[in-house]
Design an enzyme around this catalytic site. Sequence first.
Site, mmCIF file in Angstrom:
data_model
loop_
_atom_site.group_PDB
_atom_site.id
_atom_site.type_symbol
_atom_site.label_atom_id
_atom_site.label_comp_id
_atom_site.label_asym_id
_atom_site.label_seq_id
_atom_site.Cartn_x
_atom_site.Cartn_y
_atom_site.Cartn_z
ATOM 1 N N LYS A 13 0.824 -1.222 0.000
ATOM 2 C CA LYS A 13 0.000 0.000 0.000
ATOM 3 C C LYS A 13 0.848 1.258 0.000
ATOM 4 O O LYS A 13 0.617 2.172 -0.774
ATOM 5 C CB LYS A 13 -0.813 0.064 1.306
ATOM 6 C CG LYS A 13 -2.172 -0.484 1.256
ATOM 7 C CD LYS A 13 -2.859 -0.295 2.607
ATOM 8 C CE LYS A 13 -2.126 -0.948 3.740
ATOM 9 N NZ LYS A 13 -1.858 -0.308 4.931
ATOM 10 N N ARG A 88 -9.662 1.685 8.970
ATOM 11 C CA ARG A 88 -9.375 0.281 9.273
ATOM 12 C C ARG A 88 -10.514 -0.365 10.043
ATOM 13 O O ARG A 88 -10.453 -1.559 10.315
ATOM 14 C CB ARG A 88 -8.132 0.210 10.142
ATOM 15 C CG ARG A 88 -6.837 -0.117 9.393
ATOM 16 C CD ARG A 88 -5.755 0.010 10.427
ATOM 17 N NE ARG A 88 -4.585 -0.747 10.185
ATOM 18 C CZ ARG A 88 -3.441 -0.229 9.711
ATOM 19 N NH1 ARG A 88 -3.400 1.010 9.318
ATOM 20 N NH2 ARG A 88 -2.379 -0.984 9.611
ATOM 21 N N ARG A 122 11.460 -7.399 6.491
ATOM 22 C CA ARG A 122 11.491 -5.978 6.149
ATOM 23 C C ARG A 122 12.399 -5.187 7.097
ATOM 24 O O ARG A 122 12.408 -5.418 8.303
ATOM 25 C CB ARG A 122 10.058 -5.442 6.233
ATOM 26 C CG ARG A 122 9.912 -4.012 5.813
ATOM 27 C CD ARG A 122 8.491 -3.706 5.444
ATOM 28 N NE ARG A 122 7.665 -3.417 6.607
ATOM 29 C CZ ARG A 122 6.480 -2.825 6.530
ATOM 30 N NH1 ARG A 122 5.964 -2.525 5.354
ATOM 31 N NH2 ARG A 122 5.775 -2.599 7.610
ATOM 32 N N ARG A 155 10.997 -3.131 12.362
ATOM 33 C CA ARG A 155 9.933 -2.584 13.192
ATOM 34 C C ARG A 155 9.487 -3.647 14.187
ATOM 35 O O ARG A 155 9.380 -4.819 13.838
ATOM 36 C CB ARG A 155 8.739 -2.195 12.301
ATOM 37 C CG ARG A 155 8.799 -0.762 11.846
ATOM 38 C CD ARG A 155 7.797 -0.458 10.773
ATOM 39 N NE ARG A 155 6.430 -0.859 11.066
ATOM 40 C CZ ARG A 155 5.399 -0.609 10.255
ATOM 41 N NH1 ARG A 155 5.597 0.051 9.117
ATOM 42 N NH2 ARG A 155 4.184 -1.005 10.555
ATOM 43 N N ARG A 166 -1.540 -8.913 13.419
ATOM 44 C CA ARG A 166 -2.058 -7.830 12.565
ATOM 45 C C ARG A 166 -2.947 -8.407 11.463
ATOM 46 O O ARG A 166 -3.953 -7.804 11.092
ATOM 47 C CB ARG A 166 -0.901 -7.035 11.947
ATOM 48 C CG ARG A 166 -0.208 -6.158 12.976
ATOM 49 C CD ARG A 166 1.169 -5.786 12.524
ATOM 50 N NE ARG A 166 1.183 -4.660 11.606
ATOM 51 C CZ ARG A 166 2.260 -4.298 10.913
ATOM 52 N NH1 ARG A 166 3.377 -4.979 11.001
ATOM 53 N NH2 ARG A 166 2.213 -3.268 10.120
HETATM 54 P P1 AMP Z 1 0.688 0.684 9.338
HETATM 55 O O1 AMP Z 1 1.989 1.386 9.166
HETATM 56 O O2 AMP Z 1 -0.397 1.233 8.458
HETATM 57 O O3 AMP Z 1 0.816 -0.805 9.240
HETATM 58 O O4 AMP Z 1 0.203 0.990 10.840
HETATM 59 C C1 AMP Z 1 0.982 0.603 11.950
HETATM 60 C C2 AMP Z 1 0.144 0.596 13.206
HETATM 61 O O5 AMP Z 1 -0.394 1.903 13.441
HETATM 62 C C3 AMP Z 1 -1.074 -0.317 13.183
HETATM 63 O O6 AMP Z 1 -0.764 -1.669 13.471
HETATM 64 C C4 AMP Z 1 -1.939 0.335 14.277
HETATM 65 O O7 AMP Z 1 -1.436 0.040 15.571
HETATM 66 C C5 AMP Z 1 -1.690 1.819 14.030
HETATM 67 N N1 AMP Z 1 -2.658 2.363 13.048
HETATM 68 C C6 AMP Z 1 -2.373 2.908 11.823
HETATM 69 N N2 AMP Z 1 -3.500 3.296 11.197
HETATM 70 C C7 AMP Z 1 -4.521 3.004 12.043
HETATM 71 C C8 AMP Z 1 -5.924 3.146 11.958
HETATM 72 N N3 AMP Z 1 -6.534 3.659 10.880
HETATM 73 N N4 AMP Z 1 -6.670 2.731 13.020
HETATM 74 C C9 AMP Z 1 -6.096 2.220 14.129
HETATM 75 N N5 AMP Z 1 -4.768 2.030 14.261
HETATM 76 C C10 AMP Z 1 -3.978 2.430 13.226
#
Ligand code: AMP
Length: 209
Positions: A13, A88, A122, A155, A166
């Site tokens: 993404k 989400r 990663r 990470r 996740r």
């Molecule tokens: P990502 O980089 O998009 O994978 O996001 C990393 C982490 O940020 C996720 O696992 C959540 O803990 C938090 N996060 C990011 N976007 C959201 C969202 N829209 N709603 C809730 N938590 C989020």
Amino acid sequence: MKLVFVGVSGAGKGTQAKEICSIYNIAHISTGDILRSHIQNKTELGLQVKEIMDSGKLVSDEIVIKLVQMRINEDDCKNGFILDGFPRTLSQAKMLDNITDLDKVVYIKANDEDIVKRLSGRLICEKCGSMYHKIYSKPKVNNICDNCGDSLIQRQDDKEETVRERLRIFHEMTAPVIDFYRNKKLLAEVNGIGDIKEITNSIVKALEE
Ligand code: AMP
């Protein structure tokens, strides 16, 4: 153009959102990046969300909704934006529906085992955000960012056990978001596994249909 990119973390993404933003000159809004920068800067919000993010769970709807609401009103979003990683949950999607119209929602698909392979290898540069992979996209010098020379890290939420958590949360919480947009006839589905340029082309094609 106002877009949402949805898909599990690791489906590509972020990479695709950056490409599409530069093609259409629109802003890239990644809620994950915004939250990580709060953690890095040790803000009050950063301290509040660190443990949740490290465990792979979702931050509360209230927090992310506030962040998005502020962000999409900034000047660089006038021409449009891609929301990457938001919404989400169904309540985030409904809230977004109340504050803005969308042109398209791109669902970047990938199967769970491909995601585990991708994410657990990663590496990321905390300073400039560049991404690498231990096998598929190695930096020129081991553990050093090609772009800015800072050191690379894994990470916390890319550890295999957390990646699986996740994925579980994605299937439970985000699947209803996909159905929500499918019912609104806004959804374009794209396969996220394969050549990056080809995937970008199929997204552009879907956007121009
Ligand atoms: P990502 O980089 O998009 O994978 O996001 C990393 C982490 O940020 C996720 O696992 C959540 O803990 C938090 N996060 C990011 N976007 C959201 C969202 N829209 N709603 C809730 N938590 C989020």
